[in-house]
Design a protein around this motif. Sequence first.
Motif, mmCIF file in Angstrom:
data_model
loop_
_atom_site.group_PDB
_atom_site.id
_atom_site.type_symbol
_atom_site.label_atom_id
_atom_site.label_comp_id
_atom_site.label_asym_id
_atom_site.label_seq_id
_atom_site.Cartn_x
_atom_site.Cartn_y
_atom_site.Cartn_z
ATOM 1 N N THR A 29 62.378 30.723 26.691
ATOM 2 C CA THR A 29 63.165 30.037 25.664
ATOM 3 C C THR A 29 62.210 29.326 24.705
ATOM 4 O O THR A 29 60.996 29.278 24.950
ATOM 5 C CB THR A 29 64.051 28.949 26.316
ATOM 6 O OG1 THR A 29 63.182 27.960 26.898
ATOM 7 C CG2 THR A 29 64.955 29.526 27.410
ATOM 8 N N GLU A 31 61.839 26.258 24.383
ATOM 9 C CA GLU A 31 61.189 25.136 25.074
ATOM 10 C C GLU A 31 59.995 25.636 25.896
ATOM 11 O O GLU A 31 58.929 25.020 25.928
ATOM 12 C CB GLU A 31 62.194 24.414 25.982
ATOM 13 C CG GLU A 31 63.297 23.672 25.237
ATOM 14 C CD GLU A 31 64.382 24.584 24.673
ATOM 15 O OE1 GLU A 31 64.598 25.674 25.239
ATOM 16 O OE2 GLU A 31 65.008 24.221 23.660
ATOM 17 N N THR A 32 60.189 26.798 26.547
ATOM 18 C CA THR A 32 59.100 27.368 27.335
ATOM 19 C C THR A 32 57.936 27.750 26.424
ATOM 20 O O THR A 32 56.766 27.660 26.814
ATOM 21 C CB THR A 32 59.612 28.582 28.129
ATOM 22 O OG1 THR A 32 60.706 28.133 28.939
ATOM 23 C CG2 THR A 32 58.546 29.181 29.010
ATOM 24 N N GLU A 321 72.057 28.099 25.784
ATOM 25 C CA GLU A 321 70.600 28.090 25.519
ATOM 26 C C GLU A 321 69.834 27.262 26.544
ATOM 27 O O GLU A 321 68.718 26.831 26.286
ATOM 28 C CB GLU A 321 70.349 27.555 24.113
ATOM 29 C CG GLU A 321 70.779 28.542 23.043
ATOM 30 C CD GLU A 321 70.738 27.917 21.671
ATOM 31 O OE1 GLU A 321 69.654 27.499 21.246
ATOM 32 O OE2 GLU A 321 71.796 27.830 21.039
ATOM 33 N N GLY A 322 70.468 27.039 27.703
ATOM 34 C CA GLY A 322 69.796 26.257 28.741
ATOM 35 C C GLY A 322 69.816 24.778 28.405
ATOM 36 O O GLY A 322 70.563 24.327 27.541
ATOM 37 N N HIS A 323 68.949 24.042 29.087
ATOM 38 C CA HIS A 323 68.909 22.600 28.851
ATOM 39 C C HIS A 323 68.370 22.324 27.451
ATOM 40 O O HIS A 323 67.474 23.022 26.976
ATOM 41 C CB HIS A 323 67.957 21.916 29.828
ATOM 42 C CG HIS A 323 68.309 22.125 31.260
ATOM 43 N ND1 HIS A 323 69.548 22.540 31.684
ATOM 44 C CD2 HIS A 323 67.572 21.969 32.374
ATOM 45 C CE1 HIS A 323 69.554 22.614 32.986
ATOM 46 N NE2 HIS A 323 68.363 22.296 33.433
ATOM 47 N N MET A 328 63.992 19.442 28.640
ATOM 48 C CA MET A 328 62.861 20.300 29.007
ATOM 49 C C MET A 328 61.530 19.651 28.641
ATOM 50 O O MET A 328 60.493 19.991 29.205
ATOM 51 C CB MET A 328 62.989 21.684 28.347
ATOM 52 C CG MET A 328 64.191 22.487 28.821
ATOM 53 S SD MET A 328 64.475 22.463 30.614
ATOM 54 C CE MET A 328 63.041 23.336 31.220
HETATM 55 N N1 ADE Z 1 65.902 25.925 32.459
HETATM 56 C C1 ADE Z 1 67.026 25.326 32.029
HETATM 57 N N2 ADE Z 1 67.029 25.208 30.690
HETATM 58 C C2 ADE Z 1 65.881 25.748 30.233
HETATM 59 C C3 ADE Z 1 65.318 25.917 28.950
HETATM 60 N N3 ADE Z 1 65.945 25.503 27.847
HETATM 61 N N4 ADE Z 1 64.124 26.515 28.877
HETATM 62 C C4 ADE Z 1 63.502 26.937 30.004
HETATM 63 N N5 ADE Z 1 63.969 26.801 31.231
HETATM 64 C C5 ADE Z 1 65.156 26.200 31.365
#
Ligand code: ADE
Length: 393
Positions: A29, A31-32, A321-323, A328
């Motif tokens: 993502t 954030e990653t 879109e995850g957290h 993150m």
């Molecule tokens: N796990 C939960 N949300 C996430 C994010 N936005 N990016 C990466 N890992 C996650």
Amino acid sequence: MPVLARLRERFAGDRPLEGLRVGACLHVTAETACLARALAAGGAEVGLCSANPLSTQDDVAAALAREPGIDVHARRGEDVDAYLGHVEAVAASRPRIALDDGGDLIAALHAGGDDTVGGLVGATEETTTGLLRLRRMEAEGALRCPVLALNEALAERTLNDRYGTGQSALDGILRAANLLLAGHTLVLLGYGFAGRGIAQRARGAGAAVVVCEVDPLRALEARMEGYEVMPALAAAERGDLFVTVTGSRSVLGAEHFERMKDGAVLANAGHFDVEIDLADLRALASGGVRAVLPLVDQYDLGGRRLNLIASGRVVNLAAGEGHPAAVMDVSFALQALAAEHLAANRGELPAGVLDVPRAIDDEVARLKLAALGVEIDTLTDAQREYLRDWRGG
Ligand code: ADE
């Protein structure tokens, strides 16, 4: 992600990961991507694969793959073979540090024997499910490297599961199915930290929350919080929306599906897609399965219809879109500092699942408070002395 940005700046000067290859099996993502860039700024060469076939943001993967020092092995919607092939490709590149989310990369590194696990300085694990798996490896004497239990770091506990999953799981469900929570009953299976967050936010939105939990202390806590607590079979008849977040398998199966109301919606917020028994659901669908919305499949159980979101895959990432980045930022600051800690202590740490050092937790909390513009008090010398001394009352 101001905390990670601060660390990235420091890493660019200190180069704590110089010459080390870092393999990361994380949701790919935006954030990653910020974490991968911070690691690369610290001198690492980064290989990234996805922790789930449905969570990759392809535009992010493509942009990241153009960054120097980072290679990416992930595509949204890849099948299970492609997914495993990507994990194996990262394992085969023989990373010295592994950052994992679910334990698949650490398992692949061990499956490769000395060649891949032999050179490992250490690893981190981001999720409860992965830690359960790694502790099983450790109990069998199979775990050959130190693994920092990031999911149990206090800063992670405080933010990630409760506020991250609590909000983003409901966000994924609402995006996919556009449900109204108010006036409806949400049956929550699993009352760990993530479950607590989901329950709290669902109640805030007007849902009646029923909790199913196998751990007596957690079940007691849920009852004291005012939720109804009952076995899953009893709850099966009550729910309009079912959310699993247990880390276990077949938490909802045939006997539950047979009792559910027409129109009930099912979602999984746990890491793996094993919590809702899909084989049972398919076997009961005598009237067939059809897609009713882009991320919702409707199973016709001979007149009663059950709606499954995102094929039972982790709903916050598969349907949302995850957290949010603000959560993150803390999780990935912990990851970056944990990687630095592993590099600085290479050869010194024992094999096994290890606590994240408290100093790392404190640093992340301090940086996050600063980023939020929050100041706090410090103990006076007299207070510190009082807290050290057992003689006074
Ligand atoms: N796990 C939960 N949300 C996430 C994010 N936005 N990016 C990466 N890992 C996650």
